[in-house]
Write a protein that holds these residues in place. Structure first.
Motif, PDB file in Angstrom:
ATOM      1  N   ARG A   1       0.663  -1.090  -0.095  1.00 53.13           N
ATOM      2  CA  ARG A   1       0.345  -0.041   0.043  1.00 53.13           C
ATOM      3  C   ARG A   1       0.867   1.420   0.027  1.00 53.13           C
ATOM      4  N   ILE A   2       0.420   2.302  -0.481  1.00 52.85           N
ATOM      5  CA  ILE A   2       1.307   3.665  -0.639  1.00 52.85           C
ATOM      6  C   ILE A   2       1.496   4.032   0.914  1.00 52.85           C
ATOM      7  N   SER A   3       0.574   3.788   1.693  1.00 51.76           N
ATOM      8  CA  SER A   3       0.674   4.322   3.006  1.00 51.76           C
ATOM      9  C   SER A   3       1.820   3.512   3.525  1.00 51.76           C
ATOM     10  N   ASP A   4       2.167   2.155   3.292  1.00 52.43           N
ATOM     11  CA  ASP A   4       3.146   1.564   3.742  1.00 52.43           C
ATOM     12  C   ASP A   4       4.635   2.308   3.652  1.00 52.43           C
ATOM     13  N   VAL A   5       4.697   3.031   2.780  1.00 53.69           N
ATOM     14  CA  VAL A   5       6.120   3.708   2.473  1.00 53.69           C
ATOM     15  C   VAL A   5       6.536   4.747   3.452  1.00 53.69           C
ATOM     16  N   GLN A   6       7.186   4.562   4.379  1.00 52.86           N
ATOM     17  CA  GLN A   6       7.668   5.339   5.516  1.00 52.86           C
ATOM     18  C   GLN A   6       8.518   6.613   5.219  1.00 52.86           C
ATOM     19  N   ALA A   7       9.209   6.156   4.099  1.00 49.40           N
ATOM     20  CA  ALA A   7      10.644   7.161   3.555  1.00 49.40           C
ATOM     21  C   ALA A   7       9.970   8.430   3.337  1.00 49.40           C
ATOM     22  N   LYS A   8      10.824   9.552   3.783  1.00 47.10           N
ATOM     23  CA  LYS A   8      10.510  11.062   3.200  1.00 47.10           C
ATOM     24  C   LYS A   8      10.484  11.000   1.756  1.00 47.10           C
ATOM     25  N   VAL A   9       9.442  11.275   1.144  1.00 47.03           N
ATOM     26  CA  VAL A   9       9.342  11.308  -0.519  1.00 47.03           C
ATOM     27  C   VAL A   9       9.283  12.657  -1.068  1.00 47.03           C
ATOM     28  N   HIS A  10      10.287  13.314  -1.896  1.00 46.78           N
ATOM     29  CA  HIS A  10       9.793  14.279  -2.523  1.00 46.78           C
ATOM     30  C   HIS A  10       9.228  14.123  -3.923  1.00 46.78           C
ATOM     31  N   TRP A  11       8.363  14.677  -4.431  1.00 49.09           N
ATOM     32  CA  TRP A  11       7.584  14.307  -5.505  1.00 49.09           C
ATOM     33  C   TRP A  11       7.422  15.658  -6.472  1.00 49.09           C
ATOM     34  N   TRP A  12       8.127  15.467  -7.722  1.00 45.16           N
ATOM     35  CA  TRP A  12       8.280  16.558  -8.562  1.00 45.16           C
ATOM     36  C   TRP A  12       7.053  16.157  -9.577  1.00 45.16           C
ATOM     37  N   HIS A  13       6.110  17.264 -10.034  1.00 46.17           N
ATOM     38  CA  HIS A  13       5.306  17.075 -11.161  1.00 46.17           C
ATOM     39  C   HIS A  13       4.726  18.070 -11.737  1.00 46.17           C
ATOM     40  N   GLY A  14       4.785  18.129 -13.206  1.00 43.94           N
ATOM     41  CA  GLY A  14       4.209  19.300 -13.914  1.00 43.94           C
ATOM     42  C   GLY A  14       2.854  19.413 -13.920  1.00 43.94           C
ATOM     43  N   ASP A  15       2.317  20.657 -13.816  1.00 39.90           N
ATOM     44  CA  ASP A  15       0.707  20.974 -13.919  1.00 39.90           C
ATOM     45  C   ASP A  15       0.227  20.768 -15.194  1.00 39.90           C
ATOM     46  N   ALA A  16       1.166  20.422 -16.200  1.00 39.42           N
ATOM     47  CA  ALA A  16       0.492  20.497 -17.530  1.00 39.42           C
ATOM     48  C   ALA A  16       0.819  18.927 -18.101  1.00 39.42           C
ATOM     49  N   ASP A  17       1.146  18.030 -17.335  1.00 41.04           N
ATOM     50  CA  ASP A  17       1.584  16.743 -17.782  1.00 41.04           C
ATOM     51  C   ASP A  17       0.631  16.073 -18.426  1.00 41.04           C
ATOM     52  N   ASN A  18       0.720  15.746 -19.638  1.00 39.07           N
ATOM     53  CA  ASN A  18      -0.102  14.897 -20.348  1.00 39.07           C
ATOM     54  C   ASN A  18      -0.066  13.495 -20.381  1.00 39.07           C
ATOM     55  N   ILE A  19       0.924  12.977 -19.882  1.00 40.21           N
ATOM     56  CA  ILE A  19       0.761  11.456 -19.633  1.00 40.21           C
ATOM     57  C   ILE A  19       0.338  10.983 -18.377  1.00 40.21           C
ATOM     58  N   ILE A  20       0.778  11.617 -17.246  1.00 42.26           N
ATOM     59  CA  ILE A  20       0.437  11.298 -15.838  1.00 42.26           C
ATOM     60  C   ILE A  20      -0.145  12.290 -15.227  1.00 42.26           C
ATOM     61  N   PRO A  21      -1.336  12.741 -15.224  1.00 45.25           N
ATOM     62  CA  PRO A  21      -2.024  13.796 -14.682  1.00 45.25           C
ATOM     63  C   PRO A  21      -1.323  14.555 -13.216  1.00 45.25           C
ATOM     64  N   TYR A  22      -1.275  15.768 -13.331  1.00 49.24           N
ATOM     65  CA  TYR A  22      -1.072  16.338 -11.853  1.00 49.24           C
ATOM     66  C   TYR A  22      -1.826  15.925 -10.877  1.00 49.24           C
ATOM     67  N   GLU A  23      -2.954  15.510 -11.021  1.00 45.72           N
ATOM     68  CA  GLU A  23      -3.703  15.216 -10.005  1.00 45.72           C
ATOM     69  C   GLU A  23      -3.415  13.805  -9.410  1.00 45.72           C
ATOM     70  N   HIS A  24      -2.637  13.018 -10.303  1.00 45.04           N
ATOM     71  CA  HIS A  24      -2.218  11.728  -9.804  1.00 45.04           C
ATOM     72  C   HIS A  24      -1.094  11.873  -8.843  1.00 45.04           C
ATOM     73  N   GLY A  25      -0.230  12.758  -9.182  1.00 48.27           N
ATOM     74  CA  GLY A  25       0.921  13.316  -8.261  1.00 48.27           C
ATOM     75  C   GLY A  25       0.401  13.774  -7.014  1.00 48.27           C
ATOM     76  N   ALA A  26      -0.652  14.775  -6.717  1.00 49.52           N
ATOM     77  CA  ALA A  26      -1.348  15.148  -5.583  1.00 49.52           C
ATOM     78  C   ALA A  26      -1.768  13.914  -4.860  1.00 49.52           C
ATOM     79  N   HIS A  27      -2.674  13.031  -5.441  1.00 46.81           N
ATOM     80  CA  HIS A  27      -3.159  11.875  -5.162  1.00 46.81           C
ATOM     81  C   HIS A  27      -2.291  11.071  -4.270  1.00 46.81           C
ATOM     82  N   MET A  28      -1.002  10.919  -4.997  1.00 49.42           N
ATOM     83  CA  MET A  28       0.124  10.045  -4.321  1.00 49.42           C
ATOM     84  C   MET A  28       0.740  10.528  -3.091  1.00 49.42           C
ATOM     85  N   VAL A  29       0.951  11.910  -3.227  1.00 51.80           N
ATOM     86  CA  VAL A  29       1.342  12.967  -2.018  1.00 51.80           C
ATOM     87  C   VAL A  29       0.603  12.859  -0.627  1.00 51.80           C
TER      88      VAL A  29
END
Length: 300
Positions: free
Chosen positions: A237-265
């Motif tokens: 599960r994503i919540s199992d990852v205890q490491a500090k994660v820095h996530w970069w995402h473009g808000d005009a991403d045409n492949i992986i929507p920006y909302e996916h990055g916000a969802h994961m964070v």
């Protein structure tokens, strides 16, 4: 093609219970410095590392390692049951190369594998970065939309034809290297402005060509294996990852929507979202030095 730093060390390492499979790697920078492992996107291979990152590893004095995934470059084709299974092979590579503590970067399709490694090897991870990473499209952590969501419908075809298509692509690249540069140009013309601008720059074209011709011309089955794993349960599960994660995402991403990055964070227990306004899927590569500095800061 403009000159680009070649790996200081390159080869493959035996992995798996019987050690009959191999994972390819490329190494840049200072072998005695902090280790950062770079996991390529989908498609991609071990040399999918920006030229400025390769040079920075030398001048800043850290060890930068790019890894193939099974079925591309110098790596043996292999089907994992789930993404989390990659962590065992990753650990074997680390042990063979004499690496104890490490940081890790995952670009796009390398993102899920980066999170799996950060979870399984939590006692060895120093810092984690994801650039435009893939999010689950099935299970309790799922989010809808984007290119990977579309891949769910292609899985039956990939199960039958993925490996033969990969072999055909490898053969084509091996005998028709002149198609590689036009292929990058075509992708650029079909991409949003930010990616189109990046792919027009000589240093990034050189990096993609270097990676494609040294990875894709050997074996191109990994992208299809990746897609099949992305749409399955990842094995954690994503919540199992205890490491500090820095996530970069473009808000005009045409492949992986920006909302996916916000969802994961939002799902990760300890994560920071670095938004890139007006930037698209490949734009994070232009932030390589910033990302590397963020990871190295944790070593201090």
């Amino acid at each position: 093609m403009i000159p680009i730093d070649r790996p200081k060390l390159e080869g493959s390492i035996a992995v798996g219970d019987t050690r009959t499979r191999r994972i390819g790697f490329s190494e840049f920078g200072n072998p005695d410095g902090p280790t950062i492992v770079w996991l390529h996107g989908t498609p991609g291979a071990r040399r999918q590392i920006p030229s400025e990152a390769r040079e920075y590893a030398e001048t800043r004095g850290f060890r930068l390692i790019g890894l193939d995934r099974p079925g591309v470059g110098s790596s043996t084709a292999h089907s994992y049951d789930a993404i989390v299974d990659f962590a065992a092979d990753f650990q074997t590579v680390l042990n063979t190369l004499g690496v104890d503590k490490f940081s890790i970067i995952g670009l796009s399709g390398g993102g899920p594998y980066t999170l799996a490694v950060s979870h399984v090897l939590s006692d060895r991870i120093v810092s984690t970065a994801v650039i435009g990473g893939v999010a689950p499209v099935n299970g309790p952590d799922a989010v809808s939309g984007g290119a990977v969501d579309l891949a769910k419908h292609a899985v039956p075809l990939l199960n039958v034809a993925g490996r033969p298509i990969g072999k055909a692509l490898s053969l084509a690249l091996g005998f028709a290297r002149p198609i590689a540069d036009p292929a990058i140009s075509l992708y650029g013309r079909l991409s949003p402005e930010a990616d189109r601008e990046l792919l027009s720059r000589p240093e990034f074209r050189a990096m993609f060509l270097d990676d494609l011709l040294h990875g894709g011309s050997r074996r191109m089955e990994a992208p299809f294996a990746d897609l099949k794993l992305f749409v399955r349960d990842w094995g954690f599960r994503i919540s199992d990852v205890q490491a500090k994660v820095h996530w970069w995402h473009g808000d005009a991403d045409n492949i992986i929507p920006y909302e996916h990055g916000a969802h994961m964070v939002a799902l990760l227990p300890d994560a920071e979202l670095h938004s890139m306004p007006g930037q698209s899927h490949l734009s994070g590569l232009d932030h390589a030095i910033e990302i590397l500095d963020t990871l190295l800061a944790a070593w201090d």
